[in-house]
Design an enzyme around this catalytic site. Structure first.
Site, PDB file in Angstrom:
ATOM      1  N   HIS A 327       1.076  -1.435   0.103  1.00  0.00           N
ATOM      2  CA  HIS A 327       0.372  -0.508  -0.213  1.00  0.00           C
ATOM      3  C   HIS A 327       0.803   1.403  -0.085  1.00  0.00           C
ATOM      4  CE1 HIS A 327      -3.729   2.515   0.419  1.00  0.00           C
ATOM      5  NE2 HIS A 327      -4.376   1.662   1.286  1.00  0.00           N
ATOM      6  N   TYR A 439     -13.106   6.232   9.874  1.00  0.00           N
ATOM      7  CA  TYR A 439     -12.487   6.237   8.847  1.00  0.00           C
ATOM      8  C   TYR A 439     -12.925   5.658   7.760  1.00  0.00           C
ATOM      9  CZ  TYR A 439      -7.666   6.803   6.279  1.00  0.00           C
ATOM     10  OH  TYR A 439      -6.828   7.306   5.639  1.00  0.00           O
TER      11      TYR A 439
END
Length: 612
Positions: A327, A439
């Site tokens: 990522h 989130y």
């Protein structure tokens, strides 16, 4: 952006990069106001008053100073956040990243021409790999269309990180190495690495100036597969990439000290276009249930994944595919884009190769044989053991909700992303009896090298609506009004975050300035409400919209007693992936998904009832 496929275009992929606006620094007053609002659902009156005082003190004191310093920093950079974010969110993290940071997801070909079928792994693999390499060539030639919202170009820098990119472990901080170059910029590596049964092979994909064809790739894959299935397994050096970062960095240094050739081979893997994994597993998958394949992609055999590679293309023995990606260098929309491109090409060609069957005399793959000793073999075994232990604790479920999709929500004038986020809020509230700090990723690609901002979906409005849904004395009309208020709030937050008016990255910047200046940590960040509301990476719900295509993915939860929740949206369905840790007795991915599906029905019913 839904239909922007890689077709030839006059515009060049990276032509607008230098003219994109700089990432703005939001106003301190606005950010703190939004922050205060976001902690409200998690505080009683006394706690809120205390935080209000802390914020006021911060705004008139140290916060103002730090904000000025941040503005100074921003003057000298087109993106004041970029380097910080890469370090704090990814490169400084010492936890094993293959499981805790990487994202993984299945390729959607199984929904049409490539259902699971034994004996198809190599032939399908050669076609899939060829389409992936064709996409690489489009990027090299800058023929991938620039993503736009209306006429506004978005940042395309992350697409430079898809191929020939790799994280390299460091003792205290990792680094990202990218070897990709466009044709205008010069030479670029053109080899792929294949991992199979603990062994490592490499072959070039350009022969006599042009890309090798699927029949030629098939010959290479067949050679590797036969060799690995008729000879002993290799040591599985790749498993070291799944280890805790500092341990892997030390093992890597030791591996290089054993033989300088080991470094040459590591660099060959780092610079390769991608890693192609030949897995022996045969995961179950249907268009309604992707659970097993997704779990195997994220938690599969560590000896056939290079965890630090920006792109591991994984093939299973029953002819289904997926990816596992680091990522750090880019966000999921990059892999969504290439996965969609490859899927469209496979669909257009009915899953077949329709070109020449001729196979030129190309060099056979070369095996990279590392010099290893007992110490390295011990490190590999230890890495595998810790990885498999953590992997076995992960619960991953991916189901399709097929009663309706965005066609219906749009007809109801409800934004489909907000629809899912509010359903998740209601589901969490019903399951846990309290609001869940959440989130959600917003993209900031309007700006130079922009990546993401946090949308905090658990708003005061969302909680009021959840409470009204649990209160039998509340009328349908009032429930509907509260729901629409929650929708409006979420939609506005998403817009604000996309145009650089979020507050989480701003607060991060202020805390990092304090750290760099050697100042004590401001009270704002040590206040219990800061982490209780999700600050400092403590969100109980870590979520993201994967997109409006057929591509799905998953990441582990942000905290041990939380969930990862990722979804994609289609006209006729919502596909949701949920991750949780089995060792946490409070969380259950199965129960959360069922509650979300239940909430979908309740919300549509609410709008329908109120319409009558």
């Amino acid at each position: 952006m839904e239909n922007q496929l890689a077709t030839s275009t006059e515009e060049r992929t990276f032509q607008y990069q230098d003219s994109l606006p700089s990432l703005p620094v939001p106003s301190l007053e606005e950010s703190l106001k939004k922050y205060l609002e976001s902690v409200k659902p998690f505080a009683n009156e006394k706690e809120y008053k205390k935080t209000e005082e802390i914020v006021k003190k911060f705004q008139n004191g140290i916060g103002r100073e730090l904000h000025q310093k941040l503005l100074e920093r921003a003057k000298g950079k087109k993106n004041w956040l970029e380097e910080w974010w890469l370090n704090v969110a990814y490169l400084d993290v010492r936890a094993p990243s293959q499981l805790n940071v990487n994202f993984a997801g299945p390729a959607p070909h199984f929904e049409h021409y490539w259902p699971p079928q034994e004996g198809t792994q190599l032939e399908r693999g050669s076609i899939s790999l060829w389409h992936n390499l064709s996409y690489w060539q489009l990027l090299r030639k800058e023929k991938l269309p620039v993503h736009k919202v209306g006429n506004i170009p978005l940042d395309m820098n992350q697409f430079r990180m898809l191929f020939s990119t790799c994280k390299v472990p460091g003792i205290t901080r990792d680094s990202v190495m990218s070897y990709f170059r466009t044709e205008n910029e010069g030479h670029c590596p053109s080899h792929v690495v294949v991992l199979c049964r603990g062994r490592v092979f490499v072959f070039d994909v350009i022969h006599e100036g042009c890309l090798i064809t699927p029949p030629e790739i098939l010959r290479q894959l067949t050679y590797i597969h036969k060799k690995c299935h008729s000879e002993p397994d290799g040591p599985g050096v790749a498993a070291l990439t799944s280890e805790e970062r500092t341990r892997w960095a030390k093992a890597r240094e030791y591996l290089i000290s054993l033989d300088p050739e080991n470094l040459t081979m590591l660099e060959k893997i780092q610079s390769s276009l991608l890693v192609y994994s030949i897995e022996d597993g045969r995961p179950h998958v249907t268009p309604e249930d992707y659970s097993q394949i997704t779990a195997m992609l994220l938690t599969g055999d560590p000896t056939v994944r290079w965890g630090d590679k920006s792109y591991n293309l994984v093939s299973f023995s029953n002819g289904v595919f997926g990816c596992n990606c680091d990522h750090a260098p880019y966000d999921a929309m990059v892999i969504v884009n290439i996965s969609h491109y490859v899927d469209e090409k496979i669909f257009e060609n009915e899953g077949r190769w329709k070109g020449s069957e001729k196979v030129r005399d190309i060099p056979l793959p070369e095996e990279l044989v590392f010099t290893v000793d007992e110490k390295i073999l011990d490190c590999i075994n230890q890495a595998k053991a810790q990885y498999l232990k953590q992997a076995s604790d992960l619960q991953i479920l991916v189901y399709a909700f097929t009663s309706f999709g965005k066609k219906l929500t749009k007809k109801m004038m409800l934004h489909p992303d907000t629809f899912i986020q509010l359903a998740l809020q209601l589901a969490y509230y019903r399951l846990h009896g309290r609001p869940g700090c959440c989130y959600e990723t917003a993209m900031t690609r309007y700006f130079y090298h922009g990546r993401t901002e946090t949308v905090r979906s658990c708003t005061v409005e969302a909680v009021r609506w959840c409470q009204s849904m649990q209160d039998p004395s509340t009328s349908h009309l009032e429930q509907q009004q509260k729901m629409l208020q929650a929708f409006a709030k979420h939609d506005k937050m998403m817009r604000d975050c996309s145009i650089g008016k979020g507050f989480d990255r701003h607060l991060l910047g202020l805390s990092l300035i304090a750290k760099e200046e050697g100042l004590p940590v401001p009270e704002l960040f040590t206040d219990p409400l800061f982490s209780k509301s999700g600050g400092g990476g403590n969100f109980a719900l870590s979520t993201s919209l994967v997109g409006y295509l057929r591509v799905q993915g998953v990441v582990v939860p942000m905290v041990h007693d939380g969930y990862g929740f990722f979804y994609h949206i289609r006209d006729d369905r919502f596909v949701v992936a949920c991750s949780a840790w089995k060792s946490c007795s409070e969380t259950d991915a199965e129960k959360l998904i069922q509650q979300v599906f239940h909430a979908f029905h309740d919300m549509i019913q609410l709008v329908n009832t109120a319409h009558l």
